[in-house]
Write a protein that holds these residues in place. Sequence first.
Motif, short mmCIF file in Angstrom:
data_model
loop_
_atom_site.label_atom_id
_atom_site.label_comp_id
_atom_site.label_asym_id
_atom_site.label_seq_id
_atom_site.Cartn_x
_atom_site.Cartn_y
_atom_site.Cartn_z
N LYS A 161 1.00 -1.27 -0.12
CA LYS A 161 0.01 -0.06 0.00
C LYS A 161 0.75 1.23 0.09
N LYS A 162 1.99 1.17 0.73
CA LYS A 162 2.67 2.36 0.73
C LYS A 162 3.31 2.58 -0.80
N ASP A 163 3.59 1.61 -1.52
CA ASP A 163 4.34 1.72 -2.89
C ASP A 163 3.31 1.72 -3.95
N GLY A 171 -0.12 2.89 -3.12
CA GLY A 171 -1.07 3.75 -2.84
C GLY A 171 -2.44 2.91 -2.56
#
Lengths: 655, 243
Positions: free
Chosen positions: A175-177, A179
């Motif tokens: 999710k950090k990478d 979005g």
Amino acid sequence: MVQSATPSKPGAAFEDDFQASITVDQSKVWGKLGIVNLTNGKTSVQEIPDEVRRTFLGGRGINVYYLYKLLPKDVDPLGPHNVLLYGAGLLTGTLAPSSSRSNVTAKSPESYVLGDGNLGGFWGSEMRHAGFDHLIVLGRAAKPSYIWLEDGRIEVRDAKDYWGLDSNAVQDAIKKDLGQCEMATIGVSGEKLVRFACVRSGLKRSARTGIGAVMGSKNLKAVVARGRAGIPIAKPLEYIKRANEIIKNIGDSKVSKVLGKYGTAFLYDTSNAIGAIRTKNSQLNQWTDVFNMEELHPYIDKMVSCSSCYVHCTHRNKLGGEGPEYSTTGIMGANLGIEKTEELVFLNNLCNQLGLDTSSCGAYLSWAIELQERGLISKELVGEKLEWGNFEQIVRLVHDIDMRRGFGDILAEGSQAIRLGHFPPEAVDYLTAVKGMPQSDPHDVRYLKSFGLGIATASRGADHLRSRPTLEIFMNLPMDVKEKIYGKGVTRDPTIYEGKAQTVTSSENIYAAGDALGTCRFVTHGFNSPHLLDFTMMRDLVNLQMGWNLTEEDVKQVGARTLDIERMFNWSVGVRRKDDTLPKRYFDDPMPLGIAAGHHIDRKQFQKMLDEYYALRGWVKGEGDVPAEKRQKFDALPVWVKGKEPSKEVLGVLA
Amino acid sequence: MTKLVVKGEVQPGTKQLVFHPELCVGCHLCTYSCGLGKFGSLSKKKSAIRIVRVEFDTHPTTPARGQTLPAEGPGFEYPHFCIQCKDKPCMTSCPTDALVWDSKLGIVDLVEEACIGCGLCAKACPYDAIAYADHEVVKCDLCHGNPVCTTYCPTQAIEYKTLDANGIVEREALLTSLKPHAHPRFEVGKEQLMREGKKEPPARPEAARQLPPGMDNKFWQKVKAGDAQLPADFPKAAKVPGS
């Protein structure tokens, strides 16, 4: 993009803003069938043939149909030729009540029969909003990979940064990478091919039949979707009105209110009261009150729901996870002799984080403890003395299973440990499993006979969600109410054998229809309440969404057809009448405690029930094969849309 | 005929949408019902209400009622929509004055005929409460007094009720405190940005925006007065189905 005083090009900023408008054409990017061949990285986007769609609607039905059509003979479930399918229901991700469910299907490495898990949360709806109703994954990637689905496109991407992360950490990292997205992913257990590794999405999971190991065997860490397209609705205004009526009806039912407040954990109390909680590997049938609703309630942080769900039955606990659900409460709790509420919540969160099926994990641990007590496995094999309720030991073993260390490596083989020669053949008598799959329901089925027939005939092994006629627990339901729920031919007393085939058959049909539509059991007529989503409501929602003119009978037939195609698949991997049976203990040992004391399943009566069941299903008397005329109908259905078949490159060995 | 007052404020005593994060279960029924009921499209892109849902990451916990700042915890979710805020940068940014203040209902309303679908208001919104999809602006107007989302909410986490002066302040304070955790409508992560050749995530622009080259406020006044023509390729606002 930062607004600067002098843009590099006049109007550049403005053009960027136009790009920010999301312009995905819903009508073009919808309801696709994606195919990914991980061996060569080729992908294809197909339509689902209309005949197939109308025969099975979606979800579980279409998944099993493609598995039946595509899976080569005698494949190793953990080999590259296993076929892995993700499929959302026809109503998933819409306003239909609790329409969050999707299915994950393959040949199971745990049982070697049909492997099929049902996944809630937000994955199914996101996948559908991204334009894909079904996704077929073939082959094996050369290196760790993940699949990216976005607005009708498929990509296979490198997952080297995510390999080796547990199932929570990987989601955080992805999710950090990437979005905002939803994903179906595995933990280390899946990578290490633990045969009961689950597929996780958010804090939810598709636990059963070890599909996580199938993903791991394909070097597939995750399938990630971002969906902006949405789902077209043929008659929006009528649809929204009807959906509102149905949702309000569900919200008004008593059981939805209880589920929304306490979650599934309240069922522990109900089952324990009649003496039907499997305890210490089903040697006992009653346990302490430490897992009752009021004991678990203080651990609840907040009730949360899956996509489109009015019921919101999941409790997010204060120890950093979701649950424990009723199944886990029984099987990681009472079945292992755990006596503290906090320990249960911890074990639940641990198994989930590591990506293990709590039902299977608890069942194998308790099995090992009993086997050692009975002297069937040596202390040398285990390396220590196993004890009931030894929390530290259990936590260590769960970690060992996840990493396949020491005795954990043997436990990670699950029920296949006998076939692989780690455990003696007589060990099978002490495993509460059918078709090699441990029973997920903590409910001891010796008392309520329909539960027994249900787990014996369930297509994916001893599983309660295929047919559990929960309302049988209420002993004194009037006959007319029972007939309204399960149809003509049922009997009032739940502890006798007569009429139970009807109860199971009708439950299986409506639940399979629900799985095809992607709606949850908790809103399905007959599972917990007689007032919920029935065939009429299902028909209305399907017709208004698709613009079709199905009748109630058509939807009803979808359930029966799904059961048929599942039987055909299971038949092809060698399932026969001898496999539609129960663990030896349920036949031979009467229950020791509570109201249920003295009850067991009579072998002769059971065979009679099975005969009735085959007859009601319309299967061949005796072994229970699907008759030739039905087979022909399914065999005549197309696999791909005519003239648009996927290329040989994509299909690989299947071409 | 609605009386138009430029940039008024929500007055105590008007009915407004109120959200309770501690009750929200994150089901998205409000999102889907808004999209379908109001815009004829069941999708997350075209919905004036959305759910912010955090399961991992920094794990803020749901603020209890009356509290604003979330602490560390297992995760949280809440419904996110336009609260017709005090500053209203959307109105300032609109080149055609298509956003107007309706003092009776207490809403910033979109005049569809005037909207050219440029999306500047969506970019200007500090809360990311205005959606911009298919060159169409999607903004909460309380369904002009009958919000469809509230009928679908299973836990009354969204309420349509009369607000007092205190309530107005509290609502904006709560939303502001949640802002650091509220991902944009379609948040794009690091890797995705690198693939698209952008290194940093796009910062939210200032309220006052530049108009396309050759266009300024005077030009718009001319267009309105009929003295000038819009370029032929200028995007038109899409019509809402059924309207």
